[in-house]
Design a protein around this motif. Structure first.
Motif, mmCIF file in Angstrom:
data_model
loop_
_atom_site.group_PDB
_atom_site.id
_atom_site.type_symbol
_atom_site.label_atom_id
_atom_site.label_comp_id
_atom_site.label_asym_id
_atom_site.label_seq_id
_atom_site.Cartn_x
_atom_site.Cartn_y
_atom_site.Cartn_z
ATOM 1 N N LEU A 96 -13.216 71.972 91.111
ATOM 2 C CA LEU A 96 -13.946 71.884 89.177
ATOM 3 C C LEU A 96 -13.029 71.191 88.980
ATOM 4 O O LEU A 96 -13.181 70.605 88.435
ATOM 5 C CB LEU A 96 -14.338 73.089 89.292
ATOM 6 C CG LEU A 96 -15.264 73.493 89.616
ATOM 7 C CD1 LEU A 96 -15.202 75.171 89.511
ATOM 8 C CD2 LEU A 96 -16.611 73.213 90.120
ATOM 9 N N TRP A 97 -11.039 71.315 88.552
ATOM 10 C CA TRP A 97 -10.993 71.260 87.803
ATOM 11 C C TRP A 97 -10.607 69.422 88.030
ATOM 12 O O TRP A 97 -9.957 68.432 86.654
ATOM 13 C CB TRP A 97 -9.109 71.716 87.960
ATOM 14 C CG TRP A 97 -8.352 71.677 86.625
ATOM 15 C CD1 TRP A 97 -8.091 71.858 86.134
ATOM 16 C CD2 TRP A 97 -7.075 70.372 87.297
ATOM 17 N NE1 TRP A 97 -7.120 70.739 85.424
ATOM 18 C CE2 TRP A 97 -6.357 69.725 85.654
ATOM 19 C CE3 TRP A 97 -7.400 69.352 87.430
ATOM 20 C CZ2 TRP A 97 -5.502 69.013 85.728
ATOM 21 C CZ3 TRP A 97 -6.775 68.220 87.910
ATOM 22 C CH2 TRP A 97 -5.256 68.427 86.630
ATOM 23 N N SER A 98 -10.456 69.452 89.363
ATOM 24 C CA SER A 98 -10.145 67.890 89.793
ATOM 25 C C SER A 98 -11.479 67.091 88.852
ATOM 26 O O SER A 98 -11.208 65.729 88.620
ATOM 27 C CB SER A 98 -10.098 67.734 91.399
ATOM 28 O OG SER A 98 -9.116 68.358 91.572
ATOM 29 N N SER B 123 -13.535 76.136 85.493
ATOM 30 C CA SER B 123 -12.391 76.405 87.218
ATOM 31 C C SER B 123 -11.090 77.229 86.412
ATOM 32 O O SER B 123 -10.418 78.254 87.589
ATOM 33 C CB SER B 123 -11.942 74.800 86.753
ATOM 34 O OG SER B 123 -11.203 74.830 86.107
ATOM 35 N N GLY B 124 -11.198 77.350 85.390
ATOM 36 C CA GLY B 124 -9.533 78.835 84.867
ATOM 37 C C GLY B 124 -10.396 80.593 85.880
ATOM 38 O O GLY B 124 -9.562 80.897 85.459
ATOM 39 N N THR B 125 -11.458 80.444 85.203
ATOM 40 C CA THR B 125 -12.592 81.812 85.660
ATOM 41 C C THR B 125 -12.353 82.077 87.498
ATOM 42 O O THR B 125 -11.576 82.972 87.636
ATOM 43 C CB THR B 125 -14.209 81.453 85.352
ATOM 44 O OG1 THR B 125 -14.018 81.448 83.744
ATOM 45 C CG2 THR B 125 -14.805 82.942 85.837
ATOM 46 N N LEU C 146 -10.001 80.741 99.032
ATOM 47 C CA LEU C 146 -11.746 80.213 98.774
ATOM 48 C C LEU C 146 -11.554 79.825 96.584
ATOM 49 O O LEU C 146 -11.890 78.568 96.602
ATOM 50 C CB LEU C 146 -13.069 81.168 98.688
ATOM 51 C CG LEU C 146 -14.143 80.184 98.745
ATOM 52 C CD1 LEU C 146 -13.680 78.660 100.054
ATOM 53 C CD2 LEU C 146 -15.088 80.626 99.626
ATOM 54 N N SER C 147 -11.572 80.742 96.007
ATOM 55 C CA SER C 147 -11.730 81.066 94.783
ATOM 56 C C SER C 147 -10.619 79.439 94.233
ATOM 57 O O SER C 147 -11.515 79.154 93.122
ATOM 58 C CB SER C 147 -10.943 82.154 94.332
ATOM 59 O OG SER C 147 -12.405 82.634 94.632
ATOM 60 N N TYR C 148 -9.629 80.018 94.627
ATOM 61 C CA TYR C 148 -8.301 79.332 94.152
ATOM 62 C C TYR C 148 -8.367 77.344 94.913
ATOM 63 O O TYR C 148 -8.888 76.513 93.725
ATOM 64 C CB TYR C 148 -6.791 79.379 94.859
ATOM 65 C CG TYR C 148 -6.050 78.428 94.442
ATOM 66 C CD1 TYR C 148 -5.057 78.336 93.422
ATOM 67 C CD2 TYR C 148 -5.549 76.936 95.143
ATOM 68 C CE1 TYR C 148 -3.853 77.697 93.028
ATOM 69 C CE2 TYR C 148 -4.490 76.705 94.798
ATOM 70 C CZ TYR C 148 -3.590 76.516 93.425
ATOM 71 O OH TYR C 148 -3.043 75.666 93.096
ATOM 72 N N LEU D 131 -9.821 79.590 76.324
ATOM 73 C CA LEU D 131 -8.767 78.986 77.700
ATOM 74 C C LEU D 131 -7.450 80.258 77.166
ATOM 75 O O LEU D 131 -7.386 80.394 78.208
ATOM 76 C CB LEU D 131 -8.758 78.093 76.552
ATOM 77 C CG LEU D 131 -7.067 77.624 77.913
ATOM 78 C CD1 LEU D 131 -7.666 77.318 79.194
ATOM 79 C CD2 LEU D 131 -7.412 75.459 77.179
ATOM 80 N N TYR D 132 -7.124 80.543 75.647
ATOM 81 C CA TYR D 132 -5.906 81.184 76.136
ATOM 82 C C TYR D 132 -6.281 82.994 76.371
ATOM 83 O O TYR D 132 -5.393 83.347 76.458
ATOM 84 C CB TYR D 132 -5.105 81.635 74.725
ATOM 85 C CG TYR D 132 -4.864 79.722 74.179
ATOM 86 C CD1 TYR D 132 -3.256 80.080 74.707
ATOM 87 C CD2 TYR D 132 -5.032 79.171 73.669
ATOM 88 C CE1 TYR D 132 -2.617 78.703 74.228
ATOM 89 C CE2 TYR D 132 -4.305 77.967 73.542
ATOM 90 C CZ TYR D 132 -3.211 77.839 73.854
ATOM 91 O OH TYR D 132 -2.386 76.597 73.355
ATOM 92 N N VAL D 133 -7.516 83.123 75.778
ATOM 93 C CA VAL D 133 -7.892 84.782 77.221
ATOM 94 C C VAL D 133 -7.633 84.431 78.401
ATOM 95 O O VAL D 133 -7.132 85.798 78.851
ATOM 96 C CB VAL D 133 -9.719 85.037 76.762
ATOM 97 C CG1 VAL D 133 -10.182 85.996 77.259
ATOM 98 C CG2 VAL D 133 -9.321 85.122 74.940
ATOM 99 N N ILE D 134 -7.891 83.572 79.199
ATOM 100 C CA ILE D 134 -7.973 83.247 80.194
ATOM 101 C C ILE D 134 -6.511 83.464 80.946
ATOM 102 O O ILE D 134 -5.655 84.062 81.954
ATOM 103 C CB ILE D 134 -8.664 81.934 81.102
ATOM 104 C CG1 ILE D 134 -10.159 82.309 80.865
ATOM 105 C CG2 ILE D 134 -8.018 81.543 82.429
ATOM 106 C CD1 ILE D 134 -10.150 80.918 80.482
ATOM 107 N N LYS D 135 -5.157 82.670 79.644
ATOM 108 C CA LYS D 135 -4.055 82.420 80.227
ATOM 109 C C LYS D 135 -3.558 84.133 80.336
ATOM 110 O O LYS D 135 -2.965 84.140 80.734
ATOM 111 C CB LYS D 135 -3.765 81.123 79.205
ATOM 112 C CG LYS D 135 -3.681 80.154 79.379
ATOM 113 C CD LYS D 135 -3.061 79.101 78.651
ATOM 114 C CE LYS D 135 -4.003 77.631 79.170
ATOM 115 N NZ LYS D 135 -3.252 76.714 78.522
ATOM 116 N N ILE D 136 -3.419 85.441 79.322
ATOM 117 C CA ILE D 136 -3.292 86.547 78.421
ATOM 118 C C ILE D 136 -3.633 87.336 79.616
ATOM 119 O O ILE D 136 -2.983 88.145 80.806
ATOM 120 C CB ILE D 136 -4.410 86.945 77.224
ATOM 121 C CG1 ILE D 136 -3.523 85.652 76.725
ATOM 122 C CG2 ILE D 136 -3.811 88.165 77.586
ATOM 123 C CD1 ILE D 136 -4.617 86.419 75.098
#
Length: 803
Positions: free
Chosen positions: A92-94, A110-112, A84-86, A172-177
């Protein structure tokens, strides 16, 4: 495909249809992307396919969550929240991509949610690890997981985390890490699920779940690595991997069925598939050394050689593991086979025990309960002292005539029909048993004498009705005796005996009736004695006494005669002259004779086991027993059964039997001689003898009757008979033994006329087996010399002098 999608969203989902949908979805997603690549709708199609995959996955997992009752229910809830989170992140991204146009807040949100997907998956797997902790108790499994996690962490740090950390430290990069770190946690959960000895999921669910989660880790890792390389991943084929991940996880839920606890022996079945579990940690280390070797290739040859040596050692270890796994599987197969064999044998043993118990308590001819079960049920009734019941003894009148005229097979059919009628006479208070032969018994719980009388009248009426057997109409009548508890007796034997006495009184008065026992019937001692005689073997009341036989010339004890005694409960020792005639009259003498032969054979074998040298034992064979057509086969089977040597056995037959049907007797004696028995004629001179036939018989010994020995001193004719009998036997090559020798004068005369052996009170009376055994041990060569005789003092056998 839309129709299939509606079907797949219903409550009842076909698993095969769902699997086909997933496969078709992946193919269509990829193919459609190729068709529209480079167009405006390309990105929209990719996102649309992911949204459909997310929605289907959420619904499938939710259905699994609803039907699951056990602890793993929470696991499916976390998976549902993750999917559901996905979906939320995707929406949100769309919105940001197609409407808000790079609104940073929505983009970060959306990244969160995408991170929350991995967090929820991780929480679900940690919950699963907690449930599997008892199955991860071995140190080897823990080390395997740590090895793989260490390699994965090193690879992630080397190729993903370090480059990401060197980039701009924006949110954004923190999320990617965070992605690679969470993926390591998910990997830990997957490895725990994979290495558990008995998973809580079935095989299909486990495979789909593991494959789906590994696909998620792979997709995330590729995405992170492409981020490091600064390659755009939006709209790439990684989207297909993420969508496939969601569908596989959802599909695993559809195949989920709650598993029972592992049974004993089940572990061996699962250990057959340990190859993957064993190879995983080594594969990870090999991959690590390959990567490390590539890094050191240009810097240091020594380090490269070191890595190559370690790599070869690991490969060698892998092959060793293959061999060990093959041996382990072989041992597992053997163990499993042994367990199956033991289980099968145990089931066979239980079945055999049930059959033995059934046979032990059932009469095989009629199917009725037998005497043993009768005694057991009688004992059960005695537990309640307030019970009142009657014991009936039923005997078929003139049954012997039916057997003699129509044959025993016909008689068996009649007994079966009688048993069936008695079985049909069952009421809540009536139970029929077969005692033996043509005797039946009925146990009746009653409230009044009239009730027991009515039951007896019903049985009489049923058994009197005609029987049609083999197209013949048979009419029989029963005689019934009844004894009441507790007025006529309080134990099984007493009640059965008194019911038997009442039944014999019915027969005496004309048969075809019933009578209740009364105490005046005690005068029927002959009937009571005959009835008890049939039960004496079962109660082990018969005993054997042994009277020594002595050589007059060498003074050695050369043999003994086995003499049966009846130690009847309540009366003491009964001598043969009281019960042998009854046994002969009733035909019981045959079974009694077999019992004596078997008991003597066992005694001889027992003496040999004790190291005591046995002497030859003479056994009386009754005329009825000898005339049985299977007599030779019976004695031969007893020898085989007991293991006795026939050279220690002498069969005594009477003079009248030896001279009757001479051809038949000659044939039988020849068979007995071939087996190894000695043959003697008992009580010689008291019957009719033909000297012509006597010379043809294979006789080893003549026994002079005690009546001639006792009167030798007063009757010259009897003395002459003894002398001539001895002379004749010697001329025919036979030995002579005299019985009933009680004084020295008789012994001296017998020695003078050439008689070789004697037995009698001059040497010893008949002795119980214990005292006779003492005699064998103490006096292996008898000390009969002149005026000496054997007496018994305080239970000990002693030789004393008369002088």
């Amino acid at each position: 495909m839309l129709r299939n999608l509606r079907d797949l969203m219903s409550q009842k989902i076909n698993k095969k249809a769902a699997l086909l949908f997933v496969m078709a979805f992946i193919v269509v997603n990829y193919s459609f992307g190729l068709l529209v690549e480079g167009t405006e709708i390309y990105l929209i199609s990719r996102i649309s396919f992911q949204i459909i995959a997310s929605a289907v996955s959420i619904w499938w997992i939710f259905l699994t969550f609803k039907k699951t009752k056990k602890a793993e229910r929470q696991f499916w809830l976390f998976l549902c929240l993750g999917s559901l989170s996905y979906l939320t992140a995707l929406c949100l991204w769309s919105y940001d991509e197609f409407t808000a146009k790079t609104h940073q807040t929505i983009y970060n949100l959306s990244g969160t949610f995408w991170i929350c997907q991995n967090i929820f998956y991780l929480l679900g797997l940690l919950l699963l690890v907690y449930q599997l902790k008892s199955r991860l108790r071995t140190m080897r499994l823990i080390l395997d997981i740590l090895i793989i996690m260490s390699v994965a962490a090193a690879m992630s740090w080397r190729f993903i985390l370090t480059p990401l950390l060197s980039q701009s430290a924006s949110k954004l990069y923190v999320i990617k890490i965070i992605y690679p770190i969470l993926d390591l946690g998910v990997l830990f959960g997957v490895l725990s699920l994979l290495t558990a000895s008995h998973a809580i999921f079935n095989r299909k669910t486990k495979v789909l779940l593991i494959f789906g989660l590994l696909l998620l880790i792979t997709a995330d890792t590729i995405a992170s690595y492409l981020t490091v390389l600064k390659v755009e991943i939006v709209g790439s084929n990684i989207d297909i991997l993420w969508g496939s991940t969601l569908l596989l996880i959802g599909l695993s839920g559809l195949y989920h069925e709650e598993q029972p606890l592992p049974q004993h022996g089940e572990v061996y079945k699962h250990k057959k598939n340990h190859f993957l579990k064993i190879i995983l940690p080594y594969s990870a280390v090999v991959a690590f050394f390959i990567v490390a070797g590539v890094d050191f290739y240009k810097s240091d040859t020594v380090f490269l050689s070191f890595f190559m040596v370690i790599l070869l050692i690991i490969i060698r270890q892998i092959f060793t593991l293959f061999e060990n796994e093959a041996l382990f599987n072989k041992l597992s197969n053997i163990n499993e086979h042994l367990e199956q064999t033991v289980k099968k044998r145990t089931e066979q043993l239980e079945e055999t025990l049930h059959e033995v118990e059934h046979i032990a308590y059932q009469d095989m001819l009629t199917g009725l309960p037998n005497r043993r079960l009768f005694e057991k049920e009688f004992s059960d009734l005695l537990i309640n002292k307030e019970n009142q019941f009657a014991v009936m003894m039923i005997d078929i009148d003139r049954f012997k005539n039916i057997n003699d005229n129509l044959g025993h097979s016909f008689g068996d059919l009649l007994l079966q029909e009688v048993g069936e009628r008695l079985r049909d006479n069952r009421g809540s208070h009536c139970r029929a048993f077969r005692i033996g032969g043509d005797e039946f018994s009925v146990l009746i719980k009653y409230l009044s004498i009239e009730e027991a009388e009515k039951a007896a009248m019903n049985i009489l009426a049923k058994l009197r009705k005609p029987y049609t057997l083999k197209d013949k109409d048979i009419h029989i009548t029963p005689s019934i005796g009844i004894a009441l508890y507790p007025s006529d007796g309080t134990d099984f034997d007493t009640l059965l005996t008194r019911a038997d006495l009442a039944m014999y009184e019915v027969k005496k008065k004309g048969k075809n009736d019933f009578l209740f026992y009364d105490f005046s019937m005690k005068n029927l001692s002959g009937f009571e004695l005959e009835n008890s005689l049939h039960k004496a073997i079962e109660r082990e009341e018969f005993v054997l006494y042994y009277q020594p036989q002595v050589s007059i010339n060498t003074n050695e004890m050369v043999g003994a005669e086995a003499l049966i005694r009846w130690n009847k409960a309540g009366e003491g020792l009964i001598l043969p002259d009281r019960f042998i005639p009854l046994a002969e009259e009733s035909g019981f003498i045959k079974w009694m004779g077999e019992w004596v032969l078997r008991a003597v054979c066992r005694q001889i074998v027992d003496w040999q086991k004790k190291g005591i040298s046995p002497v030859k034992v003479a056994i009386n064979i009754s005329p009825m027993q000898f005339q049985q057509t299977d007599f030779v086969e019976t004695v031969e089977s007893i020898l085989i059964e007991t293991g006795a040597d026939p050279k220690y056995l002498e069969l005594e037959i009477t003079e009248s039997v030896a001279m009757e049907n001479i051809e038949y007797v000659l044939c039988k004696l020849s068979s007995l001689k071939k087996i190894g028995f000695s043959i003697s004629i008992d009580d010689f001179g008291t019957g009719y003898s033909s000297l012509k036939y006597l010379s043809q018989l294979q006789i080893d010994k003549l026994k002079i009757d005690r009546s001639f020995v006792a009167s030798m001193e007063q009757n010259e004719k009897n003395a002459a008979i003894v002398r001539l009998t001895t002379l004749m036997a010697k001329e025919l090559g036979m030995k002579v033994i005299a019985e009933g020798v009680e004084n020295n004068t008789q012994a001296a005369y017998l020695k003078k006329v050439g008689c070789e052996e004697f037995q009698g009170y001059l040497f010893s009376p008949p002795l119980p087996k214990e005292q006779f055994e003492q005699l064998l041990v103490r006096v292996p060569v008898a000390s009969y010399k002149g005026n000496r005789k054997m007496i018994e003092t305080h239970g000990k056998v002693t030789l004393v002098s008369e002088e």
